[in-house]
Design a protein around this motif. Sequence first.
Motif, PDB file in Angstrom:
ATOM      1  N   CYS A 155      -4.543   5.768   8.618  1.00 36.58           N
ATOM      2  CA  CYS A 155      -4.212   7.110   9.380  1.00 36.58           C
ATOM      3  C   CYS A 155      -2.731   7.460  10.129  1.00 36.58           C
ATOM      4  N   GLY A 156      -2.638   8.601   9.347  1.00 36.68           N
ATOM      5  CA  GLY A 156      -1.528   9.408   9.705  1.00 36.68           C
ATOM      6  C   GLY A 156      -0.428   9.963   8.998  1.00 36.68           C
ATOM      7  N   ASP A 157       0.588   9.477   9.220  1.00 36.26           N
ATOM      8  CA  ASP A 157       2.044   9.844   7.829  1.00 36.26           C
ATOM      9  C   ASP A 157       1.574   9.104   6.854  1.00 36.26           C
ATOM     10  N   LEU A 158       1.247   8.914   5.720  1.00 30.09           N
ATOM     11  CA  LEU A 158       0.983   8.697   4.621  1.00 30.09           C
ATOM     12  C   LEU A 158       2.282   9.293   3.608  1.00 30.09           C
ATOM     13  N   LYS A 159       2.928  10.038   3.589  1.00 30.14           N
ATOM     14  CA  LYS A 159       3.506  10.774   2.896  1.00 30.14           C
ATOM     15  C   LYS A 159       4.879  10.050   3.784  1.00 30.14           C
ATOM     16  N   PHE A 160       5.433   9.800   4.445  1.00 31.26           N
ATOM     17  CA  PHE A 160       6.768   9.354   4.557  1.00 31.26           C
ATOM     18  C   PHE A 160       6.365   7.642   5.109  1.00 31.26           C
ATOM     19  N   GLY A 161       5.542   7.313   5.775  1.00 32.67           N
ATOM     20  CA  GLY A 161       5.876   5.465   5.905  1.00 32.67           C
ATOM     21  C   GLY A 161       5.619   5.691   4.390  1.00 32.67           C
ATOM     22  N   ARG A 162       6.746   4.497   5.494  1.00 29.67           N
ATOM     23  CA  ARG A 162       7.244   3.097   3.832  1.00 29.67           C
ATOM     24  C   ARG A 162       6.050   2.254   4.005  1.00 29.67           C
ATOM     25  N   THR A 163       5.656   1.662   5.606  1.00 30.18           N
ATOM     26  CA  THR A 163       4.613   0.995   5.533  1.00 30.18           C
ATOM     27  C   THR A 163       3.358   0.522   4.837  1.00 30.18           C
ATOM     28  N   VAL A 164       3.169   1.932   4.789  1.00 27.18           N
ATOM     29  CA  VAL A 164       2.264   2.640   3.778  1.00 27.18           C
ATOM     30  C   VAL A 164       1.765   2.218   2.920  1.00 27.18           C
ATOM     31  N   HIS A 165       3.064   2.566   2.302  1.00 20.97           N
ATOM     32  CA  HIS A 165       2.827   2.319   0.833  1.00 20.97           C
ATOM     33  C   HIS A 165       3.284   0.774   0.068  1.00 20.97           C
ATOM     34  N   SER A 166       3.942   0.030   0.781  1.00 21.37           N
ATOM     35  CA  SER A 166       4.294  -0.985   0.543  1.00 21.37           C
ATOM     36  C   SER A 166       2.200  -1.774   0.606  1.00 21.37           C
ATOM     37  N   LEU A 167       2.191  -1.095   2.197  1.00 15.81           N
ATOM     38  CA  LEU A 167       0.424  -2.430   2.421  1.00 15.81           C
ATOM     39  C   LEU A 167      -0.869  -1.689   0.944  1.00 15.81           C
ATOM     40  N   ILE A 168      -0.773  -0.172   0.482  1.00 18.45           N
ATOM     41  CA  ILE A 168      -1.424  -0.257  -0.306  1.00 18.45           C
ATOM     42  C   ILE A 168      -0.928  -0.963  -1.538  1.00 18.45           C
ATOM     43  N   SER A 169       0.064  -0.845  -2.123  1.00 24.01           N
ATOM     44  CA  SER A 169       0.402  -1.712  -3.666  1.00 24.01           C
ATOM     45  C   SER A 169      -0.333  -2.827  -3.214  1.00 24.01           C
ATOM     46  N   ALA A 170       0.189  -3.710  -2.076  1.00 26.97           N
ATOM     47  CA  ALA A 170      -0.364  -5.202  -1.685  1.00 26.97           C
ATOM     48  C   ALA A 170      -1.540  -5.040  -1.950  1.00 26.97           C
ATOM     49  N   MET A 171      -2.150  -4.342  -1.266  1.00 28.32           N
ATOM     50  CA  MET A 171      -3.946  -4.262  -1.054  1.00 28.32           C
ATOM     51  C   MET A 171      -4.283  -4.433  -2.781  1.00 28.32           C
ATOM     52  N   SER A 172      -3.878  -3.402  -3.342  1.00 29.79           N
ATOM     53  CA  SER A 172      -4.350  -3.017  -4.376  1.00 29.79           C
ATOM     54  C   SER A 172      -5.181  -4.110  -5.899  1.00 29.79           C
ATOM     55  N   ARG A 173      -4.111  -5.817  -5.057  1.00 30.29           N
ATOM     56  CA  ARG A 173      -3.968  -6.399  -5.854  1.00 30.29           C
ATOM     57  C   ARG A 173      -5.573  -7.383  -5.700  1.00 30.29           C
ATOM     58  N   TYR A 174      -6.332  -6.896  -5.163  1.00 22.62           N
ATOM     59  CA  TYR A 174      -7.452  -7.265  -3.953  1.00 22.62           C
ATOM     60  C   TYR A 174      -8.896  -7.455  -5.081  1.00 22.62           C
ATOM     61  N   GLU A 175     -10.301  -7.700  -4.951  1.00 21.08           N
ATOM     62  CA  GLU A 175     -11.399  -7.907  -5.546  1.00 21.08           C
ATOM     63  C   GLU A 175     -11.670  -7.031  -4.643  1.00 21.08           C
ATOM     64  N   ASN A 176     -12.181  -5.090  -5.122  1.00 23.36           N
ATOM     65  CA  ASN A 176     -13.627  -4.390  -4.079  1.00 23.36           C
ATOM     66  C   ASN A 176     -12.753  -4.607  -2.764  1.00 23.36           C
ATOM     67  N   VAL A 177     -11.022  -3.605  -3.141  1.00 23.76           N
ATOM     68  CA  VAL A 177     -10.944  -2.965  -1.770  1.00 23.76           C
ATOM     69  C   VAL A 177     -11.032  -1.830  -1.713  1.00 23.76           C
ATOM     70  N   LYS A 178     -11.607  -0.832  -0.592  1.00 24.55           N
ATOM     71  CA  LYS A 178     -11.372   0.698  -0.679  1.00 24.55           C
ATOM     72  C   LYS A 178     -10.839   1.095   0.452  1.00 24.55           C
ATOM     73  N   PHE A 179      -9.876   2.211  -0.095  1.00 19.50           N
ATOM     74  CA  PHE A 179      -9.188   2.456   0.749  1.00 19.50           C
ATOM     75  C   PHE A 179      -9.452   4.463   1.165  1.00 19.50           C
ATOM     76  N   VAL A 180      -9.336   4.196   2.196  1.00 22.42           N
ATOM     77  CA  VAL A 180      -9.692   5.744   3.150  1.00 22.42           C
ATOM     78  C   VAL A 180      -8.478   6.415   3.438  1.00 22.42           C
ATOM     79  N   LEU A 181      -8.020   7.102   2.861  1.00 31.63           N
ATOM     80  CA  LEU A 181      -6.015   7.563   3.307  1.00 31.63           C
ATOM     81  C   LEU A 181      -6.699   9.083   4.336  1.00 31.63           C
ATOM     82  N   ILE A 182      -6.336   8.848   5.590  1.00 38.68           N
ATOM     83  CA  ILE A 182      -6.835  10.298   6.330  1.00 38.68           C
ATOM     84  C   ILE A 182      -5.456  10.417   7.410  1.00 38.68           C
ATOM     85  N   SER A 183      -5.195  12.200   7.071  1.00 40.19           N
ATOM     86  CA  SER A 183      -4.446  12.837   7.133  1.00 40.19           C
ATOM     87  C   SER A 183      -3.968  13.880   7.043  1.00 40.19           C
ATOM     88  N   PRO A 184      -3.021  14.283   7.656  1.00 41.31           N
ATOM     89  CA  PRO A 184      -3.640  16.192   7.537  1.00 41.31           C
ATOM     90  C   PRO A 184      -2.955  16.948   5.833  1.00 41.31           C
TER      91      PRO A 184
END
Length: 304
Positions: A155-184
């Motif tokens: 939630c928040g600044d998903l465009k410029f937030g570098r921590t978000v980018h790395s976390l999504i990449s890392a978590m995408s490798r696990y089973e049955n992970v679902k992302f809810v991307l909350i931002s303006p």
Amino acid sequence: MKHLIDIMELTVEEIDEMIAVAKDIIENPDDYAEKCKRKKLATLFFEPSTRTRLSFEAAMYELGGNVIGFSEAQSSSAAKGESVADTIRTVGAYADIIAMRHPKEGAPLVASRKTIVPIINAGDGGHNHPTQTLTDLLTISREKGRFDNLTIGLCGDLKFGRTVHSLISAMSRYENVKFVLISPDELKIPEYLKEEVLIRNNIEFIETADLEEAMPQLDVLYMTRVQRERFFNEQDYLRLKDSYILTPDKLENAKEDLSILHPLPRVNEISTAIDDDPRAVYFEQVLNGKYIRMALILKLLEVK
Ligand code: NCD
């Protein structure tokens, strides 16, 4: 692995191993107190930092090593016009391992091609922040005991937030992970991440602007700061900065075992009234950052 520039350079097994080492350090700190004796870590921070730099430094001291470095570009020869390449070749002559933060995306990658000393990307512009992701993963592992079958709200600044980018990449490798991307609308995740990570790997995700509606399904809520320093104009920042403020009433429909993370620093995104809620784990996350960086230093220096 020689350097850590992007979290995807680590296999899932390597991440598991590092998490196991970090947990062992937590249990048996004395066993690690001299592992990096006579080794030097250089922290080269061309951008502000509190947690990342100090946790790296604390990590190296707790391994029995030493630290050199600078905490702002102005106090280094960058202020005289020296290139990153020359700075790195120089520091590589003095240090055994280098953690580097830079406002330019890709600067740590360039640096890694100029030295044989391991380079750690401690944040490059609005791009990546792999060691924050290791911190986040250790926190999720300690809180949830798993990476599979999780619904993660970011939630928040998903465009410029570098921590978000790395976390999504890392978590995408696990089973049955679902992302809810909350931002303006203006701060949605970059297109490349959506296309190359989420869509390409058939990962379930939704994009929404509504935090409260998303809340009941979340296992993890990752709040982020609107990245003022990456905006092109102040007007846009002022309009968007308070898009989300997590207050106790917004947690009414949240799961009992929700974990609330934030890489910090927070500005206004989480009310301090949340800090004592057992679901708030951002200060535990701060501490985990030191332990996982200890594990990373050991791995890159190949210390057994
Ligand atoms: C983050 C960063 O620098 O990207 N902070 C950190 O390293 N813990 C998040 C931020 O600055 O908002």
